[in-house]
Motif scaffolding. Structure first.
Motif, mmCIF file in Angstrom:
data_model
loop_
_atom_site.group_PDB
_atom_site.id
_atom_site.type_symbol
_atom_site.label_atom_id
_atom_site.label_comp_id
_atom_site.label_asym_id
_atom_site.label_seq_id
_atom_site.Cartn_x
_atom_site.Cartn_y
_atom_site.Cartn_z
ATOM 1 N N ASN A 193 0.811 -1.212 0.000
ATOM 2 C CA ASN A 193 0.000 0.000 0.000
ATOM 3 C C ASN A 193 0.851 1.271 0.000
ATOM 4 N N ASP A 194 2.153 1.110 0.199
ATOM 5 C CA ASP A 194 3.070 2.251 0.198
ATOM 6 C C ASP A 194 3.809 2.298 -1.139
ATOM 7 N N ASP A 195 4.174 3.508 -1.548
ATOM 8 C CA ASP A 195 4.925 3.649 -2.799
ATOM 9 C C ASP A 195 6.409 3.451 -2.497
ATOM 10 N N MET A 196 6.747 2.219 -2.109
ATOM 11 C CA MET A 196 8.109 1.896 -1.707
ATOM 12 C C MET A 196 8.606 0.703 -2.513
ATOM 13 N N THR A 197 9.865 0.766 -2.940
ATOM 14 C CA THR A 197 10.483 -0.366 -3.627
ATOM 15 C C THR A 197 11.171 -1.223 -2.565
ATOM 16 N N VAL A 198 10.858 -2.515 -2.555
ATOM 17 C CA VAL A 198 11.378 -3.412 -1.524
ATOM 18 C C VAL A 198 12.087 -4.592 -2.170
ATOM 19 N N MET A 199 13.268 -4.916 -1.656
ATOM 20 C CA MET A 199 13.981 -6.112 -2.093
ATOM 21 C C MET A 199 14.240 -6.991 -0.877
ATOM 22 N N ILE A 200 13.763 -8.229 -0.942
ATOM 23 C CA ILE A 200 13.900 -9.183 0.153
ATOM 24 C C ILE A 200 14.838 -10.296 -0.274
ATOM 25 N N VAL A 201 15.878 -10.535 0.519
ATOM 26 C CA VAL A 201 16.769 -11.665 0.297
ATOM 27 C C VAL A 201 16.291 -12.799 1.192
ATOM 28 N N SER A 202 16.005 -13.957 0.601
ATOM 29 C CA SER A 202 15.436 -15.051 1.384
ATOM 30 C C SER A 202 15.729 -16.402 0.743
ATOM 31 N N HIS A 203 15.659 -17.457 1.575
ATOM 32 C CA HIS A 203 15.727 -18.820 1.059
ATOM 33 C C HIS A 203 14.351 -19.473 1.144
ATOM 34 N N ASP A 204 13.363 -18.728 1.666
ATOM 35 C CA ASP A 204 12.023 -19.254 1.934
ATOM 36 C C ASP A 204 11.163 -19.126 0.676
ATOM 37 N N VAL A 205 11.405 -19.996 -0.296
ATOM 38 C CA VAL A 205 10.835 -19.853 -1.635
ATOM 39 C C VAL A 205 9.320 -19.781 -1.634
ATOM 40 N N GLY A 206 8.670 -20.806 -1.095
ATOM 41 C CA GLY A 206 7.227 -20.914 -1.212
ATOM 42 C C GLY A 206 6.482 -19.777 -0.558
ATOM 43 N N VAL A 207 6.873 -19.429 0.679
ATOM 44 C CA VAL A 207 6.149 -18.407 1.421
ATOM 45 C C VAL A 207 6.391 -17.029 0.834
ATOM 46 N N VAL A 208 7.651 -16.682 0.561
ATOM 47 C CA VAL A 208 7.970 -15.368 0.011
ATOM 48 C C VAL A 208 7.237 -15.134 -1.306
ATOM 49 N N ALA A 209 7.188 -16.163 -2.137
ATOM 50 C CA ALA A 209 6.574 -16.036 -3.463
ATOM 51 C C ALA A 209 5.103 -15.659 -3.383
ATOM 52 N N SER A 210 4.482 -15.902 -2.243
ATOM 53 C CA SER A 210 3.058 -15.614 -2.093
ATOM 54 C C SER A 210 2.780 -14.148 -1.793
ATOM 55 N N PHE A 211 3.821 -13.361 -1.494
ATOM 56 C CA PHE A 211 3.610 -11.996 -1.044
ATOM 57 C C PHE A 211 4.308 -10.945 -1.896
ATOM 58 N N VAL A 212 5.044 -11.334 -2.939
ATOM 59 C CA VAL A 212 5.839 -10.373 -3.696
ATOM 60 C C VAL A 212 5.327 -10.209 -5.119
ATOM 61 N N ASP A 213 5.799 -9.144 -5.772
ATOM 62 C CA ASP A 213 5.397 -8.864 -7.152
ATOM 63 C C ASP A 213 6.279 -9.585 -8.167
ATOM 64 N N ALA A 214 7.561 -9.731 -7.814
ATOM 65 C CA ALA A 214 8.517 -10.352 -8.733
ATOM 66 C C ALA A 214 9.492 -11.194 -7.929
ATOM 67 N N ILE A 215 10.107 -12.142 -8.599
ATOM 68 C CA ILE A 215 11.030 -13.037 -7.916
ATOM 69 C C ILE A 215 12.263 -13.257 -8.783
ATOM 70 N N ALA A 216 13.436 -13.181 -8.147
ATOM 71 C CA ALA A 216 14.698 -13.419 -8.843
ATOM 72 C C ALA A 216 15.345 -14.649 -8.222
ATOM 73 N N CYS A 217 15.466 -15.708 -8.983
ATOM 74 C CA CYS A 217 16.035 -16.971 -8.501
ATOM 75 C C CYS A 217 17.519 -17.005 -8.856
ATOM 76 N N ILE A 218 18.351 -17.163 -7.836
ATOM 77 C CA ILE A 218 19.799 -17.053 -8.036
ATOM 78 C C ILE A 218 20.532 -18.245 -7.435
#
Length: 261
Positions: A193-218
């Motif tokens: 709801n905020d006009d903020m750009t957020v980058m999350i570093v995580s290993h929690d694939v399934g859960v994180v993927a449910s809450f983000v707009d884009a995903i970068a797999c590295i």
């Protein structure tokens, strides 16, 4: 399909990084659009935190270009205060004698200046942020007396106190129990709801993927940069090896990694 936008806060082109003569990131090309939440996921040792440090200007690539707000991150100058960073909880010295309110108030220092004194307005902003993150009740507690979930919220509040345009979260649920991890993702939903750009570093694939707009797999190289729905077992296998499987059921996907014997 790759994620594109007219206004990208972060751009990496052909980035290669070596640490102690070891290849850590190999030819990374990545664009992070303004106002979106992007997760960088992958196994331990995949180069996720190094990627974050490259973007922050803490690690210099061997080759390639990095731009944040259109500038080399080493030359951001005053634009650096537009960025906030939440470190892994385990990297924080919990013995530091400071209470919660003062820890969050430190988030205002980029705006106040190193030798400036926080104003009444600064304190009001801190109070508003603490209320938003639901930590007002522990304002006078020392950090050393908090649970992992409470510490997590304190450092998120400290980051938000500077009203950042770009927020980095490094493994935000590490060292936090399942209940407080779920609470974190409720906070994450609020960022949409905020006009903020957020980058999350995580290993929690399934859960994180449910809450983000884009995903970068590295895993040293960029395996996928797309919408979360694009993640499939083939992508997971490339990141984690043939012993990884993604189960899709309900709202949240879950991943199982089987170690080779």
């Amino acid at each position: 399909m790759s994620i594109e936008a007219n206004s990208n806060i972060i751009e990496l082109n052909d980035v290669v990084v070596y640490l102690n003569d070891r290849l850590v990131l190999d030819n990374i090309n990545l664009k992070v659009p303004q106002g979106k939440i992007t997760a960088v996921i992958g196994p331990n040792g995949a180069g996720k935190t190094t990627l974050l440090k490259v973007i922050l200007g803490l690690v210099k690539p061997a080759s390639g270009t990095v731009r944040v707000f259109g500038k080399d991150p080493e030359k951001l100058g005053k634009d650096r205060k537009r960025i906030a960073y939440v470190p892994q909880i385990r990297s924080v010295d919990m013995g530091f004698p400071i209470r919660v309110f003062d820890a969050v108030l430190m988030g205002r220092y980029p705006c106040v200046g190193l030798f400036g004194r926080p104003s009444k307005k600064d304190r009001e902003i801190v109070e508003e942020v603490m209320a938003k993150i639901d930590i007002t009740s522990i304002a006078d507690k020392p950090l050393s007396k908090l649970s992992g979930g409470q510490v997590q919220r304190v450092f998120i509040a400290r980051a938000l106190a500077s009203n950042p345009e770009l927020l980095f979260l490094d493994e935000p649920t590490n060292g936090v129990d399942q209940v407080h991890s779920s609470n974190f993702y409720d906070i994450l939903k609020g960022f949409k709801n905020d006009d903020m750009t957020v980058m999350i570093v995580s290993h929690d694939v399934g859960v994180v993927a449910s809450f983000v707009d884009a995903i970068a797999c590295i895993n040293k190289r960029l395996i996928l940069h797309d919408v979360p729905k694009a993640i499939n077992n083939h992508v997971v296998e490339e990141m984690y090896g043939c012993g990884a499987v993604l189960f899709n059921h309900g709202e949240i996907s879950h991943m199982v990694v089987c170690e080779d014997k």
